[in-house]
Design a protein around this motif. Structure first.
Motif, mmCIF file in Angstrom:
data_model
loop_
_atom_site.group_PDB
_atom_site.id
_atom_site.type_symbol
_atom_site.label_atom_id
_atom_site.label_comp_id
_atom_site.label_asym_id
_atom_site.label_seq_id
_atom_site.Cartn_x
_atom_site.Cartn_y
_atom_site.Cartn_z
ATOM 1 N N MET A 220 19.613 -40.279 44.218
ATOM 2 C CA MET A 220 18.363 -40.172 44.971
ATOM 3 C C MET A 220 17.171 -40.645 44.142
ATOM 4 O O MET A 220 16.274 -41.305 44.631
ATOM 5 C CB MET A 220 18.150 -38.728 45.435
ATOM 6 C CG MET A 220 16.928 -38.548 46.326
ATOM 7 S SD MET A 220 17.015 -39.494 47.863
ATOM 8 C CE MET A 220 18.276 -38.556 48.736
ATOM 9 N N THR A 221 17.169 -40.291 42.838
ATOM 10 C CA THR A 221 16.063 -40.712 41.971
ATOM 11 C C THR A 221 15.977 -42.228 41.894
ATOM 12 O O THR A 221 14.892 -42.800 42.018
ATOM 13 C CB THR A 221 16.232 -40.131 40.554
ATOM 14 O OG1 THR A 221 16.226 -38.697 40.636
ATOM 15 C CG2 THR A 221 15.102 -40.579 39.645
ATOM 16 N N MET A 222 17.112 -42.900 41.712
ATOM 17 C CA MET A 222 17.105 -44.360 41.632
ATOM 18 C C MET A 222 16.666 -44.979 42.942
ATOM 19 O O MET A 222 15.968 -46.012 42.948
ATOM 20 C CB MET A 222 18.491 -44.877 41.224
ATOM 21 C CG MET A 222 18.575 -46.390 41.040
ATOM 22 S SD MET A 222 17.323 -47.082 39.898
ATOM 23 C CE MET A 222 17.822 -46.362 38.337
ATOM 24 N N GLN A 223 17.027 -44.384 44.064
ATOM 25 C CA GLN A 223 16.590 -44.913 45.356
ATOM 26 C C GLN A 223 15.062 -44.884 45.476
ATOM 27 O O GLN A 223 14.445 -45.831 45.958
ATOM 28 C CB GLN A 223 17.219 -44.100 46.497
ATOM 29 C CG GLN A 223 18.713 -44.341 46.670
ATOM 30 C CD GLN A 223 19.308 -43.502 47.790
ATOM 31 O OE1 GLN A 223 18.662 -42.588 48.301
ATOM 32 N NE2 GLN A 223 20.539 -43.800 48.162
ATOM 33 N N LYS A 224 14.453 -43.791 45.012
ATOM 34 C CA LYS A 224 12.995 -43.677 45.060
ATOM 35 C C LYS A 224 12.343 -44.687 44.125
ATOM 36 O O LYS A 224 11.338 -45.320 44.466
ATOM 37 C CB LYS A 224 12.571 -42.257 44.688
ATOM 38 C CG LYS A 224 12.940 -41.196 45.718
ATOM 39 C CD LYS A 224 12.487 -39.808 45.278
ATOM 40 C CE LYS A 224 12.843 -38.758 46.315
ATOM 41 N NZ LYS A 224 12.450 -37.392 45.889
ATOM 42 N N LEU A 225 12.928 -44.846 42.931
ATOM 43 C CA LEU A 225 12.406 -45.824 41.976
ATOM 44 C C LEU A 225 12.494 -47.242 42.546
ATOM 45 O O LEU A 225 11.544 -48.023 42.447
ATOM 46 C CB LEU A 225 13.188 -45.743 40.668
ATOM 47 C CG LEU A 225 12.989 -44.484 39.814
ATOM 48 C CD1 LEU A 225 14.030 -44.425 38.704
ATOM 49 C CD2 LEU A 225 11.584 -44.452 39.212
ATOM 50 N N LEU A 226 13.631 -47.552 43.156
ATOM 51 C CA LEU A 226 13.829 -48.883 43.735
ATOM 52 C C LEU A 226 12.860 -49.142 44.880
ATOM 53 O O LEU A 226 12.355 -50.261 45.038
ATOM 54 C CB LEU A 226 15.270 -49.029 44.222
ATOM 55 C CG LEU A 226 16.311 -49.314 43.137
ATOM 56 C CD1 LEU A 226 17.728 -49.140 43.688
ATOM 57 C CD2 LEU A 226 16.136 -50.724 42.587
ATOM 58 N N SER A 227 12.596 -48.119 45.679
ATOM 59 C CA SER A 227 11.680 -48.269 46.800
ATOM 60 C C SER A 227 10.282 -48.632 46.324
ATOM 61 O O SER A 227 9.635 -49.560 46.847
ATOM 62 C CB SER A 227 11.635 -46.965 47.614
ATOM 63 O OG SER A 227 10.680 -47.053 48.649
ATOM 64 N N LYS A 228 9.800 -47.925 45.295
ATOM 65 C CA LYS A 228 8.461 -48.195 44.775
ATOM 66 C C LYS A 228 8.403 -49.529 44.034
ATOM 67 O O LYS A 228 7.410 -50.265 44.125
ATOM 68 C CB LYS A 228 8.026 -47.046 43.859
ATOM 69 C CG LYS A 228 7.718 -45.747 44.611
ATOM 70 C CD LYS A 228 7.277 -44.658 43.666
ATOM 71 C CE LYS A 228 6.906 -43.388 44.430
ATOM 72 N NZ LYS A 228 5.681 -43.572 45.253
ATOM 73 N N ALA A 229 9.462 -49.845 43.298
ATOM 74 C CA ALA A 229 9.497 -51.119 42.579
ATOM 75 C C ALA A 229 9.547 -52.288 43.560
ATOM 76 O O ALA A 229 8.859 -53.302 43.369
ATOM 77 C CB ALA A 229 10.699 -51.157 41.637
ATOM 78 N N ARG A 230 10.353 -52.147 44.594
ATOM 79 C CA ARG A 230 10.449 -53.217 45.592
ATOM 80 C C ARG A 230 9.092 -53.454 46.255
ATOM 81 O O ARG A 230 8.700 -54.607 46.477
ATOM 82 C CB ARG A 230 11.492 -52.865 46.652
ATOM 83 C CG ARG A 230 11.593 -53.901 47.774
ATOM 84 C CD ARG A 230 12.795 -53.665 48.668
ATOM 85 N NE ARG A 230 12.797 -52.320 49.233
ATOM 86 C CZ ARG A 230 13.762 -51.830 50.011
ATOM 87 N NH1 ARG A 230 14.834 -52.579 50.271
ATOM 88 N NH2 ARG A 230 13.688 -50.612 50.500
ATOM 89 N N GLN A 231 8.359 -52.377 46.543
ATOM 90 C CA GLN A 231 7.044 -52.520 47.158
ATOM 91 C C GLN A 231 6.091 -53.275 46.240
ATOM 92 O O GLN A 231 5.345 -54.160 46.674
ATOM 93 C CB GLN A 231 6.462 -51.141 47.475
ATOM 94 C CG GLN A 231 5.170 -51.194 48.285
ATOM 95 C CD GLN A 231 5.368 -51.820 49.649
ATOM 96 O OE1 GLN A 231 6.196 -51.366 50.427
ATOM 97 N NE2 GLN A 231 4.616 -52.881 49.936
#
Length: 241
Positions: A1-12
């Protein structure tokens, strides 16, 4: 879950600032600290579903006498090409120059060595692990210590070197890199800098924490100011005349 949140913000961030293009070769500046380790994992995961196809390598600058063997193992496990560059930066800054305020000189030497190595290896981009809190602190440092409104950019095109600097974690708060480091057990290399924890940046970091405690939301508003150029008003004497 942590990596998913990190990826979401990085992708943005990557999309907002158009950080990555097809056929890029991106060098991650891997210091071995929690932020750069998190960035490497983010970009390796992002590579799997990115609409742009890009290569990824890691470059570590050894300031002198640091055992970076855990980073070799990490990059091997991630299937990321790894390069360690031996330097005498620590000797220059602390033994030869004996800098009382070493951060600026150290940063310039590291920047030159990292960018130069990236160019030699055919890279088009250098990715740095600066996050949201770094931006807020740099913004305040510029005003309080230098008397100017300034901060590093999420993306900087360096025409002379034909190289672009990107900061994909610019929307990610520091607590998230700490959480990821604990959760995924990243092999953090202890910071060898004698000045670590005794710098102007540390003073500003503590100031921001106090301000946000006493004035909830202040940190959010400072970051918002960085993203609101239409509302920028400074005293331009010529225009005001």
């Amino acid at each position: 879950m942590t990596m998913q949140k990190l990826l979401s913000k990085a992708r943005q961030a990557i999309q907002d600032f158009d950080m990555i293009q097809d056929n890029d070769k991106i060098a991650v500046g891997l210091s071995g600290g929690k932020d750069s380790l998190t960035l490497l994992h983010i970009l390796k995961n992002y590579q799997r579903f990115s609409p742009q196809k890009f290569e990824l390598i890691a470059i570590t600058l050894n300031p002198g006498g640091v055992d970076n063997s855990p980073l070799y193992k990490l990059c091997e496990d991630l299937d990321v090409e790894f390069h360690e560059v031996q330097t005498n930066i620590k000797e220059i800054v602390f033994d030869i120059r004996k800098e009382k305020n070493p951060c600026s000189l150290c940063a310039n030497l590291r920047r030159g060595a990292l960018n130069g190595t990236a160019k030699e290896l055919g890279c088009t981009k250098v990715a740095l692990g600066h996050h949201k809190d770094d931006a807020i602190e740099t913004f305040l440092m510029s005003m309080l210590y230098e008397g100017r409104v300034n901060c590093f950019s999420p993306k900087t095109v360096m025409d002379k070197q034909d190289l672009t600097i990107i900061r994909p974690m610019i929307y990610i708060e520091e607590y998230m890199t700490k959480k990821a480091t604990r959760e995924y057990n990243y092999p953090v290399i202890e910071n060898p800098c004698p000045a670590d924890g005794h710098t102007n940046r540390q003073n500003i970091k503590e100031l921001v924490q106090r301000l946000n405690k006493e004035m909830p939301g202040s940190k959010k508003n400072i970051f918002g100011a960085l993203n609101n150029p239409d509302k920028l008003f400074i005293w331009d004497k010529e225009k005001i005349k």
